[in-house]
Design a protein around this motif. Structure first.
Motif: not given
Ligand code: GLN
Length: 454
Positions: A155, A157, A288
């Motif tokens: 999302g 990262s 999401y």
């Molecule tokens: N910050 C987002 C979450 O906590 C994305 C994490 C990611 O991309 N792994 O889910």
């Protein structure tokens, strides 16, 4: 040796590496030298890289920054890391992250938080987060403790920590890199990608990481272009979309100014700036945070104390007791929260209202982009709504933390490539990033626009 001594010096403060594989690195560097001497150098021969500790590495502990995998040593190598090795890369060690890649600050790691190298070393009250979940990857590259690193993005990262640490990072199109051997978080959103100091370095690394893999049924069977060549391409005549919905109230003025400056640069180089609308953007975060925990709750069911890693049991434990004790001791608070949200939205009676609804909205968000591609060739937005925040900020309220992902989750929901490019500094002297989003499997245009912005 220079990188290893840098790690020795700085890692105690930054905590970017969970495991340093100094001996293996020296042996693999020597093997690289031998291949080079024979004229058999691969495209990444001898390049020292760090590997996010979510990629399984054969014979090297792979923790996902969780106690539950704290002592797990995989007997196999992820496809992405195997591809990098095949091309001659030297691995320095395994990089810290949020536990199971769940987070935006690298503060949920069972191995302690990572510090952003842009923190002021002489002011302990100003310890900044490197972003997350790939905080160790971004901090290591920014502090010159690796020339590049692998990362994953479910999302945001890859892009958010790259922006917070003043480096570049790309989440390629879903399916570009194999997910085989990467500890799964949310399988329909997870993608591997590189972080590095420049857009071109990302392009070079991504080419090695990519490619079809029969072991991942969602991996795309498409040729891998020479992404680095695309970095030199002209942006003349490209139509660059600017989505109205990304101008959020409360967006830092410096971010708006850098965004505008980036668009001006592209215009000066012959691109056309086109205002567009992505009307379902406001639903992206809630969508999401239903879909990702739902998939996570299912993926993390395998950590049961029987098959992998930690096992906590009492003499009179039955199987259920073993599961409960292991999972209670093995998972941290954020991971437990996600498992509970995920099982809730998937449970009978709530499934239609939450999970199914989120899937429908996800399709609408993807359709917004499909419609935009009729008008534009790439989209440019800020990468994050702020620069790196302090380590103790946003810790009490998970929703405030989730809001940080507002600009990045859309590309995952739609499966599109997204590149974070260092854009400049804010009023406190901290880095800010811009994001370039492209059509599916058109990373070349994304790299061309990113390199023009750099
Ligand atoms: N910050 C987002 C979450 O906590 C994305 C994490 C990611 O991309 N792994 O889910």
């Amino acid at each position: 040796d220079a990188f290893l001594s840098g790690i020795e010096r700085l890692n105690p403060r930054l905590n970017a590496y969970i495991t340093v594989t100094a001996e293996q690195a020296r042996a693999s560097a020597a093997a690289s030298d031998a291949r080079r001497a024979k004229g058999e150098a691969g495209p990444l021969e001898g390049i020292p890289l760090g590997i996010k500790d979510l990629f399984c590495t054969e014979g090297v502990r792979t923790t996902a920054a969780s106690k539950i995998l704290g002592e797990f040593t995989p007997p196999y190598e992820s496809t992405v890391s195997a591809n990098l090795k095949r091309d001659g890369a030297v691995f320095l060690g395994k990089l810290n992250l949020d536990e199971f890649a769940m987070g935006s600050s690298n503060t949920t790691s069972a191995f302690g938080p990572v510090e952003n190298p842009w923190s002021r070393a002489n002011d302990p009250t100003k310890r900044l987060v490197p972003g997350g979940s790939s905080g160790g990857s971004a901090a290591a590259v920014a502090a010159r403790l690796a020339m590049g690193a692998t990362a994953t993005d479910t999302g945001g990262s890859i892009r958010q920590p790259a922006a917070f640490c003043g480096i570049a990072g790309i989440k390629p199109t879903y399916g570009r890199c194999s997910r085989w051997g990467i500890v799964a978080f949310a399988s329909s959103l997870d993608q591997a990608g590189p972080v590095a100091r420049s857009v071109e370095d990302c392009a070079i690394l991504l080419r090695s990481m990519s490619g079809h893999d029969p072991k991942d049924s969602t991996s795309a069977n498409l040729p891998v272009p020479d992404f680095a060549a695309a970095c030199g391409r002209s942006v003349k005549g490209l139509r660059i979309g600017v989505p109205a919905e990304y101008t959020l109230p409360g967006l830092a003025p410096e971010i708006e100014a850098l965004w505008q400056q980036g668009l001006d640069w592209l215009k000066q180089q012959g691109a056309e700036i086109v205002p567009i609308s992505l009307p379902h953007t406001k639903y992206a975060l809630p969508t999401y945070y239903v879909v990702a925990p739902a998939e996570a709750s299912s993926n993390l069911a395998r950590y049961d104390g029987v098959r992998y890693g930690l096992r906590v049991t009492e003499r009179d434990s039955d199987l259920r007791d073993l599961y409960e004790r292991t999972r209670a001791a093995g998972f941290g608070a954020e991971v437990k929260r996600r498992i509970m949200i995920g099982t809730y939205v998937l449970s009978a009676g709530y499934y239609d209202a939450y999970y199914l609804k989120a899937q429908k909205v996800r399709a609408l968000i993807a359709r917004d982009f499909t419609e935009a591609w009729a008008k534009v060739d790439a989209i440019v937005t800020p990468a994050t709504p702020s620069s790196a925040f302090a380590m103790d900020e946003k810790q009490d309220d998970p929703v405030t933390m989730y809001l940080n992902d507002v600009f990045t989750v859309t590309a995952n929901l739609a499966g599109l490539p997204g590149l974070a490019v260092p854009a400049g500094l804010d009023g406190q002297g901290l880095p800010l990033g811009l994001q370039v989003i492209g059509r599916p499997f058109d990373e070349e245009t994304v790299f061309a626009v990113g390199a023009a912005l750099e």
